[in-house]
Design a protein around this motif. Structure first.
Motif, PDB file in Angstrom:
ATOM      1  N   THR A   1       3.213  20.976 -16.252  1.00 41.53           N
ATOM      2  CA  THR A   1       4.348  21.855 -15.982  1.00 41.53           C
ATOM      3  C   THR A   1       5.608  21.326 -16.653  1.00 41.53           C
ATOM      4  O   THR A   1       5.767  20.121 -16.845  1.00 41.53           O
ATOM      5  CB  THR A   1       4.585  21.977 -14.472  1.00 41.53           C
ATOM      6  OG1 THR A   1       4.770  20.670 -13.919  1.00 41.53           O
ATOM      7  CG2 THR A   1       3.412  22.651 -13.797  1.00 41.53           C
ATOM      8  N   ARG A   2       6.505  22.220 -16.978  1.00 40.91           N
ATOM      9  CA  ARG A   2       7.740  21.857 -17.660  1.00 40.91           C
ATOM     10  C   ARG A   2       8.910  21.694 -16.703  1.00 40.91           C
ATOM     11  O   ARG A   2       9.893  21.034 -17.032  1.00 40.91           O
ATOM     12  CB  ARG A   2       8.081  22.928 -18.708  1.00 40.91           C
ATOM     13  CG  ARG A   2       7.014  23.113 -19.762  1.00 40.91           C
ATOM     14  CD  ARG A   2       7.238  24.377 -20.580  1.00 40.91           C
ATOM     15  NE  ARG A   2       8.532  24.380 -21.253  1.00 40.91           N
ATOM     16  CZ  ARG A   2       9.000  25.409 -21.953  1.00 40.91           C
ATOM     17  NH1 ARG A   2       8.296  26.522 -22.034  1.00 40.91           N
ATOM     18  NH2 ARG A   2      10.172  25.335 -22.552  1.00 40.91           N
ATOM     19  N   TYR A   3       8.831  22.290 -15.523  1.00 39.09           N
ATOM     20  CA  TYR A   3       9.963  22.274 -14.607  1.00 39.09           C
ATOM     21  C   TYR A   3       9.512  21.880 -13.209  1.00 39.09           C
ATOM     22  O   TYR A   3       8.323  21.884 -12.899  1.00 39.09           O
ATOM     23  CB  TYR A   3      10.638  23.662 -14.527  1.00 39.09           C
ATOM     24  CG  TYR A   3      10.832  24.346 -15.858  1.00 39.09           C
ATOM     25  CD1 TYR A   3      11.861  23.971 -16.708  1.00 39.09           C
ATOM     26  CD2 TYR A   3       9.996  25.394 -16.266  1.00 39.09           C
ATOM     27  CE1 TYR A   3      12.050  24.603 -17.929  1.00 39.09           C
ATOM     28  CE2 TYR A   3      10.184  26.035 -17.479  1.00 39.09           C
ATOM     29  CZ  TYR A   3      11.208  25.630 -18.308  1.00 39.09           C
ATOM     30  OH  TYR A   3      11.398  26.248 -19.507  1.00 39.09           O
ATOM     31  N   ASN A   4      10.510  21.567 -12.362  1.00 36.98           N
ATOM     32  CA  ASN A   4      10.311  21.477 -10.923  1.00 36.98           C
ATOM     33  C   ASN A   4      11.436  22.238 -10.242  1.00 36.98           C
ATOM     34  O   ASN A   4      12.243  22.900 -10.905  1.00 36.98           O
ATOM     35  CB  ASN A   4      10.235  20.015 -10.451  1.00 36.98           C
ATOM     36  CG  ASN A   4      11.465  19.211 -10.866  1.00 36.98           C
ATOM     37  OD1 ASN A   4      12.598  19.723 -10.822  1.00 36.98           O
ATOM     38  ND2 ASN A   4      11.264  17.961 -11.255  1.00 36.98           N
ATOM     39  N   ILE A   5      11.511  22.158  -8.909  1.00 37.35           N
ATOM     40  CA  ILE A   5      12.482  22.961  -8.177  1.00 37.35           C
ATOM     41  C   ILE A   5      13.915  22.620  -8.584  1.00 37.35           C
ATOM     42  O   ILE A   5      14.785  23.499  -8.677  1.00 37.35           O
ATOM     43  CB  ILE A   5      12.290  22.750  -6.656  1.00 37.35           C
ATOM     44  CG1 ILE A   5      10.906  23.239  -6.245  1.00 37.35           C
ATOM     45  CG2 ILE A   5      13.368  23.478  -5.866  1.00 37.35           C
ATOM     46  CD1 ILE A   5      10.590  23.011  -4.781  1.00 37.35           C
TER      47      ILE A   5
ATOM     48  N   LEU B   1       9.161  31.025 -15.601  1.00 41.94           N
ATOM     49  CA  LEU B   1       8.772  30.601 -14.257  1.00 41.94           C
ATOM     50  C   LEU B   1       7.336  31.002 -13.959  1.00 41.94           C
ATOM     51  O   LEU B   1       6.557  30.212 -13.409  1.00 41.94           O
ATOM     52  CB  LEU B   1       9.724  31.203 -13.235  1.00 41.94           C
ATOM     53  CG  LEU B   1       9.414  30.892 -11.763  1.00 41.94           C
ATOM     54  CD1 LEU B   1       9.472  29.393 -11.513  1.00 41.94           C
ATOM     55  CD2 LEU B   1      10.376  31.628 -10.840  1.00 41.94           C
ATOM     56  N   VAL B   2       6.953  32.222 -14.324  1.00 41.16           N
ATOM     57  CA  VAL B   2       5.578  32.685 -14.087  1.00 41.16           C
ATOM     58  C   VAL B   2       4.583  31.835 -14.869  1.00 41.16           C
ATOM     59  O   VAL B   2       3.535  31.431 -14.348  1.00 41.16           O
ATOM     60  CB  VAL B   2       5.452  34.175 -14.456  1.00 41.16           C
ATOM     61  CG1 VAL B   2       3.990  34.615 -14.401  1.00 41.16           C
ATOM     62  CG2 VAL B   2       6.293  35.031 -13.526  1.00 41.16           C
ATOM     63  N   GLU B   3       4.904  31.534 -16.121  1.00 33.01           N
ATOM     64  CA  GLU B   3       4.009  30.709 -16.927  1.00 33.01           C
ATOM     65  C   GLU B   3       3.892  29.299 -16.361  1.00 33.01           C
ATOM     66  O   GLU B   3       2.805  28.709 -16.363  1.00 33.01           O
ATOM     67  CB  GLU B   3       4.511  30.664 -18.375  1.00 33.01           C
ATOM     68  CG  GLU B   3       4.416  32.002 -19.102  1.00 33.01           C
ATOM     69  CD  GLU B   3       4.983  31.922 -20.507  1.00 33.01           C
ATOM     70  OE1 GLU B   3       5.576  30.867 -20.840  1.00 33.01           O
ATOM     71  OE2 GLU B   3       4.838  32.899 -21.268  1.00 33.01           O
TER      72      GLU B   3
ATOM     73  N   TRP C   1       0.999  25.064 -13.095  1.00 30.59           N
ATOM     74  CA  TRP C   1       0.949  24.256 -11.871  1.00 30.59           C
ATOM     75  C   TRP C   1      -0.353  24.500 -11.117  1.00 30.59           C
ATOM     76  O   TRP C   1      -0.982  23.563 -10.619  1.00 30.59           O
ATOM     77  CB  TRP C   1       2.148  24.594 -11.000  1.00 30.59           C
ATOM     78  CG  TRP C   1       2.148  23.860  -9.689  1.00 30.59           C
ATOM     79  CD1 TRP C   1       2.510  22.565  -9.458  1.00 30.59           C
ATOM     80  CD2 TRP C   1       1.717  24.397  -8.417  1.00 30.59           C
ATOM     81  NE1 TRP C   1       2.350  22.257  -8.126  1.00 30.59           N
ATOM     82  CE2 TRP C   1       1.866  23.360  -7.468  1.00 30.59           C
ATOM     83  CE3 TRP C   1       1.247  25.645  -8.014  1.00 30.59           C
ATOM     84  CZ2 TRP C   1       1.546  23.547  -6.125  1.00 30.59           C
ATOM     85  CZ3 TRP C   1       0.931  25.826  -6.677  1.00 30.59           C
ATOM     86  CH2 TRP C   1       1.083  24.786  -5.751  1.00 30.59           C
ATOM     87  N   ARG C   2      -0.766  25.767 -11.009  1.00 28.48           N
ATOM     88  CA  ARG C   2      -2.024  26.080 -10.321  1.00 28.48           C
ATOM     89  C   ARG C   2      -3.217  25.492 -11.074  1.00 28.48           C
ATOM     90  O   ARG C   2      -4.168  24.989 -10.466  1.00 28.48           O
ATOM     91  CB  ARG C   2      -2.177  27.592 -10.186  1.00 28.48           C
ATOM     92  CG  ARG C   2      -1.162  28.244  -9.253  1.00 28.48           C
ATOM     93  CD  ARG C   2      -1.541  29.688  -8.960  1.00 28.48           C
ATOM     94  NE  ARG C   2      -0.543  30.365  -8.142  1.00 28.48           N
ATOM     95  CZ  ARG C   2       0.427  31.137  -8.613  1.00 28.48           C
ATOM     96  NH1 ARG C   2       0.512  31.337  -9.944  1.00 28.48           N
ATOM     97  NH2 ARG C   2       1.283  31.708  -7.818  1.00 28.48           N
ATOM     98  N   SER C   3      -3.169  25.539 -12.410  1.00 26.30           N
ATOM     99  CA  SER C   3      -4.261  24.964 -13.206  1.00 26.30           C
ATOM    100  C   SER C   3      -4.328  23.456 -13.017  1.00 26.30           C
ATOM    101  O   SER C   3      -5.420  22.891 -12.881  1.00 26.30           O
ATOM    102  CB  SER C   3      -4.062  25.311 -14.682  1.00 26.30           C
ATOM    103  OG  SER C   3      -5.062  24.722 -15.478  1.00 26.30           O
TER     104      SER C   3
END
Length: 335
Positions: free
Chosen positions: A73-77, A133-135, A140-142
């Motif tokens: 993932t590229r981001y967090n909260i 965000l969707v991507e 994250w799920r993967s």
């Protein structure tokens, strides 16, 4: 019963990675060998042995331990909004709209209302941000799905193999992998149920090659039925993105004796150096100017086709030097 394997490196990359066909490899060129430092792993060594492997283990505990958890993932909260805006304003179109908004605040040249000037850029930023965000949620799920996959790890307390998540694997874990299962980390093959003491890996998802890669058990483990109960030390490269070179020294600790194993490994022609011991099979092309030291022929000779060099179609006979006639393993001989 499946294959016993040892996981010295736990850094899954976008490129491959099973570097488990050797116990001592010199495939790296001189430049690449100097680029990576050695990484030492000792398995089942008691703490009262004040040797250099134990000093390395104690010093390594002071540093942050590596995990087998992957994160793409590229981001967090906390970083999503600032990082996403920073990346979006690297685009020329967004910078252009931002300049127009700034100029619209100048009374002499403003053409639109100040609030209206923000609408085009805001819409673009919001739509792009939602798409990113969707991507990122899909990544994250993967990652979570991969990290929670199960594998079998040897437990020293119960002396059995237990289920373990991929993300909980650690350096030095003994992993048992069955046929058609996915390999959870960079590993070294220590045992196999095949009578040939080998296994074959499909690396199409890593390098795109559809042919199976053969991995061979280190020679020092060929006569060991339970490698998970053996004390040994492994010194190898630190995790890196090179999927074609792997340098490792494997030693079995047997009381006062240290058994070191050596074997042949795959190597590119361009990485050969003066003094390399090369094994060539029948009908293979000779990669460099070489000297014949051993032959599977009972006549201690071999025949070479040099038509591509001198145009002659007759085979050239090459003979082993007399001092090597009685040596079965010239690669282990000093000369």
């Amino acid at each position: 019963m499946g294959n016993f394997v040892f996981a010295p490196l736990l850094h899954r990359r976008s490129k491959l990675i099973i570097n488990g066909n050797t116990d001592e490899t010199s495939m790296n060129s001189q430049s690449s060998t100097a680029e990576y430092k050695d990484y030492r792993v000792s398995y089942d060594v008691t703490s009262n042995i004040e040797s250099y492997p134990w000093y390395d283990i104690k010093n390594r505990k002071k540093h942050k331990s590596q995990t087998n958890c992957i994160r793409t993932t590229r981001y967090n909260i906390l970083t999503f909004i600032p990082k996403n805006l920073f990346e979006q304003f690297h685009r020329v179109a967004n910078i252009y709209f931002a300049v127009l908004i700034g100029l619209n605040w100048v009374p002499m040249i403003n053409a639109l209302a100040k609030t209206v000037a923000f609408i085009p850029l805001t819409v673009i930023l919001v739509i792009t941000g939602v798409k990113d965000l969707v991507e990122d949620l899909k990544r994250w799920r993967s990652d979570a799905k991969i990290n929670k996959q199960l594998t079998e790890v040897y437990d020293k307390t119960s002396r059995t193999f237990v289920q373990c998540k991929w993300q909980d694997l650690s350096v030095g874990s003994i992993v048992r992998i069955h046929a058609d299962q996915t390999v959870p980390a960079d590993i070294l093959l220590l045992s196999s149920t095949s009578y040939e003491s080998t296994c074959y890996l499909d690396t199409a998802a890593i390098d795109g090659e559809t042919n199976l890669k053969q991995k061979i058990i280190p020679s020092c483990f060929l006569n060991i039925s339970k490698p998970e109960e053996t004390k040994f030390e492994l010194q190898c490269d630190q995790p890196n993105e090179d999927i074609y070179h792997f340098h490792v020294v494997l030693q079995i600790l047997n009381e006062s004796r240290i058994l070191t194993s050596r074997t042949f490994v795959q190597c590119k022609w361009q990485d050969l150096s003066v003094g390399s011991i090369v094994r060539i099979h029948a009908d293979q092309t000779v990669p460099a100017d070489i000297l014949l030291l051993s032959s599977a022929s009972y006549e201690s000779t071999c025949y070479l086709d040099t038509a591509a060099i001198d145009g002659e179609t007759n085979l050239k006979q090459k003979i082993i030097p007399s001092c090597f006639l009685n040596i079965s393993k010239p690669e282990e001989t000093k000369f």
